[in-house]
Design a protein around this motif. Structure first.
Motif, PDB file in Angstrom:
ATOM      1  N   VAL A 102       0.743  -1.008   0.121  1.00  0.00           N
ATOM      2  CA  VAL A 102       0.406   0.022  -0.335  1.00  0.00           C
ATOM      3  C   VAL A 102       0.679   1.189  -0.379  1.00  0.00           C
ATOM      4  N   THR A 103       0.654   1.982  -0.791  1.00  0.00           N
ATOM      5  CA  THR A 103       1.580   3.372  -0.736  1.00  0.00           C
ATOM      6  C   THR A 103       0.424   4.759  -0.570  1.00  0.00           C
ATOM      7  N   TYR A 104       0.141   4.804   0.914  1.00  0.00           N
ATOM      8  CA  TYR A 104      -0.146   6.138   1.244  1.00  0.00           C
ATOM      9  C   TYR A 104       0.366   7.598   0.858  1.00  0.00           C
ATOM     10  N   HIS A 105      -0.426   8.379   0.275  1.00  0.00           N
ATOM     11  CA  HIS A 105       0.141   9.817   0.151  1.00  0.00           C
ATOM     12  C   HIS A 105      -0.526  10.777   0.993  1.00  0.00           C
ATOM     13  N   TRP A 106       0.691  11.342   1.931  1.00  0.00           N
ATOM     14  CA  TRP A 106       0.596  12.662   2.747  1.00  0.00           C
ATOM     15  C   TRP A 106      -0.144  13.934   2.481  1.00  0.00           C
ATOM     16  N   SER A 107      -0.581  14.623   2.868  1.00  0.00           N
ATOM     17  CA  SER A 107      -1.230  15.989   3.022  1.00  0.00           C
ATOM     18  C   SER A 107      -0.469  16.241   2.367  1.00  0.00           C
ATOM     19  N   ASP A 108       0.992  16.386   3.112  1.00  0.00           N
ATOM     20  CA  ASP A 108       2.125  17.030   2.632  1.00  0.00           C
ATOM     21  C   ASP A 108       2.378  17.101   1.105  1.00  0.00           C
ATOM     22  N   GLY A 109       2.472  15.867   0.577  1.00  0.00           N
ATOM     23  CA  GLY A 109       3.105  15.565  -0.982  1.00  0.00           C
ATOM     24  C   GLY A 109       4.014  14.493  -0.865  1.00  0.00           C
ATOM     25  N   SER A 112       4.371   7.170   1.532  1.00  0.00           N
ATOM     26  CA  SER A 112       4.481   5.512   2.634  1.00  0.00           C
ATOM     27  C   SER A 112       4.344   4.286   2.073  1.00  0.00           C
ATOM     28  N   THR A 113       5.306   4.068   1.287  1.00  0.00           N
ATOM     29  CA  THR A 113       4.838   2.513   1.103  1.00  0.00           C
ATOM     30  C   THR A 113       5.090   1.323   2.038  1.00  0.00           C
ATOM     31  N   ILE A 114       3.820   1.295   2.294  1.00  0.00           N
ATOM     32  CA  ILE A 114       4.074   0.101   2.917  1.00  0.00           C
ATOM     33  C   ILE A 114       3.826  -1.572   2.540  1.00  0.00           C
ATOM     34  N   THR A 115       4.290  -2.569   3.160  1.00  0.00           N
ATOM     35  CA  THR A 115       5.053  -3.808   2.587  1.00  0.00           C
ATOM     36  C   THR A 115       4.112  -4.865   4.246  1.00  0.00           C
ATOM     37  N   TYR A 116       2.838  -5.354   3.803  1.00  0.00           N
ATOM     38  CA  TYR A 116       2.304  -5.989   4.288  1.00  0.00           C
ATOM     39  C   TYR A 116       2.244  -7.646   4.429  1.00  0.00           C
ATOM     40  N   PRO A 117       2.632  -8.094   4.769  1.00  0.00           N
ATOM     41  CA  PRO A 117       2.728  -9.516   4.242  1.00  0.00           C
ATOM     42  C   PRO A 117       2.695 -10.631   5.096  1.00  0.00           C
ATOM     43  N   VAL A 118       2.226 -10.188   6.526  1.00  0.00           N
ATOM     44  CA  VAL A 118       1.226 -10.824   7.683  1.00  0.00           C
ATOM     45  C   VAL A 118      -0.504 -10.481   7.574  1.00  0.00           C
ATOM     46  N   THR A 119      -1.581 -10.508   8.130  1.00  0.00           N
ATOM     47  CA  THR A 119      -2.918 -10.643   7.819  1.00  0.00           C
ATOM     48  C   THR A 119      -3.419 -11.364   8.870  1.00  0.00           C
ATOM     49  N   THR A 120      -4.309 -10.868   9.531  1.00  0.00           N
ATOM     50  CA  THR A 120      -4.972 -11.478  10.420  1.00  0.00           C
ATOM     51  C   THR A 120      -6.707 -11.296  10.385  1.00  0.00           C
ATOM     52  N   VAL A 121      -7.355 -12.221  10.642  1.00  0.00           N
ATOM     53  CA  VAL A 121      -8.459 -11.909  10.253  1.00  0.00           C
ATOM     54  C   VAL A 121      -9.226 -12.722  11.731  1.00  0.00           C
ATOM     55  N   VAL A 122     -10.118 -11.527  12.196  1.00  0.00           N
ATOM     56  CA  VAL A 122     -10.791 -11.874  12.707  1.00  0.00           C
ATOM     57  C   VAL A 122     -12.760 -11.648  13.639  1.00  0.00           C
ATOM     58  N   HIS A 123     -13.026 -12.731  13.636  1.00  0.00           N
ATOM     59  CA  HIS A 123     -14.796 -12.563  13.898  1.00  0.00           C
ATOM     60  C   HIS A 123     -15.153 -12.136  15.403  1.00  0.00           C
ATOM     61  N   THR A 131      -6.335  -7.565  11.321  1.00  0.00           N
ATOM     62  CA  THR A 131      -4.652  -6.720  11.663  1.00  0.00           C
ATOM     63  C   THR A 131      -4.127  -7.106  10.282  1.00  0.00           C
ATOM     64  N   SER A 132      -2.726  -6.073  10.113  1.00  0.00           N
ATOM     65  CA  SER A 132      -1.965  -5.830   8.656  1.00  0.00           C
ATOM     66  C   SER A 132      -0.477  -5.593   9.058  1.00  0.00           C
ATOM     67  N   THR A 133       0.574  -6.530   9.684  1.00  0.00           N
ATOM     68  CA  THR A 133       1.503  -6.263  10.269  1.00  0.00           C
ATOM     69  C   THR A 133       2.102  -6.106   8.763  1.00  0.00           C
ATOM     70  N   GLY A 134       3.296  -4.706   9.074  1.00  0.00           N
ATOM     71  CA  GLY A 134       4.340  -4.521   7.804  1.00  0.00           C
ATOM     72  C   GLY A 134       5.087  -3.484   8.164  1.00  0.00           C
ATOM     73  N   THR A 135       5.801  -3.143   7.157  1.00  0.00           N
ATOM     74  CA  THR A 135       7.252  -2.654   7.199  1.00  0.00           C
ATOM     75  C   THR A 135       7.244  -1.258   6.266  1.00  0.00           C
ATOM     76  N   VAL A 136       7.760  -0.331   6.068  1.00  0.00           N
ATOM     77  CA  VAL A 136       7.352   0.684   5.256  1.00  0.00           C
ATOM     78  C   VAL A 136       8.782   0.654   4.392  1.00  0.00           C
ATOM     79  N   THR A 137       8.296   0.269   3.079  1.00  0.00           N
ATOM     80  CA  THR A 137       9.707  -0.149   2.194  1.00  0.00           C
ATOM     81  C   THR A 137      10.595   1.254   2.171  1.00  0.00           C
ATOM     82  N   ALA A 138       9.411   2.283   1.752  1.00  0.00           N
ATOM     83  CA  ALA A 138       9.907   3.288   1.059  1.00  0.00           C
ATOM     84  C   ALA A 138       9.185   4.788   1.473  1.00  0.00           C
TER      85      ALA A 138
END
Length: 177
Positions: A102-109, A112-123, A131-138
């Motif tokens: 996911v690449t987030y585009h922030w208000s100041d231009g 942050s590109t974040i790779t989320y390799p781990v996602t869990t789903v709870v009902h 819930t996704s956990t990852g690392t900012v890669t750029a």
């Protein structure tokens, strides 16, 4: 349309719970913490049996999504499209197999590109918590850990059996640590 309205009503009802559970407040270890909204569009609509489904995810954080941000930005947005085998009876089970970038585009231009390799789903408690956990890669926060929590109202069984679920709307928290 009924599913969209029901999902939106449920998401609004959950707003207080999510803000209470995960407020946007930066502590000494947070670079950024934002709350907002997330919408997922499904094509074809979700049905009771798993099938290849395109998921178009739109995330709006901070002022852009009716939430708030603690950190250097007031808002951010992201749009991601991915395909996976999914059904509404087993919603989210395939999410652990899909790596999300996911690449987030922030208000100041900045971005942050974040790779989320781990996602869990709870009902639980008529909610689906993804819930996704990852690392900012750029970009902003590169090297930081990120946690992304999306909370959706549980899907209606009748809508699921009739394959009429085209969209889910929920609340979102994204934190960079």
């Amino acid at each position: 349309m009924r599913t969209i309205a029901a999902s939106l009503a449920g998401a609004l009802a959950l707003a207080g719970a999510l803000v209470t559970a995960a407020p946007a407040s930066a502590d000494d270890t947070s670079l950024l913490s934002c709350t907002g909204s997330v919408t997922v569009d499904y094509s074809p609509p979700l049905g009771p049996l798993p099938r290849a489904t395109s998921q178009s995810v739109t995330e709006k954080l901070g002022t852009a999504g009716g939430g708030s941000c603690a950190g250097p930005f007031t808002s951010g947005t992201a749009h991601t499209v991915f395909d996976q085998q999914v059904s509404c009876l087993a919603q989210g089970l395939g999410d652990t197999l899909v790596q999300n970038v996911v690449t987030y585009h922030w208000s100041d231009g900045q971005t942050s590109t974040i790779t989320y390799p781990v996602t869990t789903v709870v009902h639980a408690a008529n909610q689906e918590i993804v819930t996704s956990t990852g690392t900012v890669t750029a970009g902003y926060g590169v090297g930081s850990v990120s946690e992304r929590i999306a909370v959706y109202p549980s899907l209606g069984l009748l809508d699921c059996l009739n394959s009429t679920i085209t969209q889910q709307t929920g609340l979102l928290t994204v934190t960079l640590l």
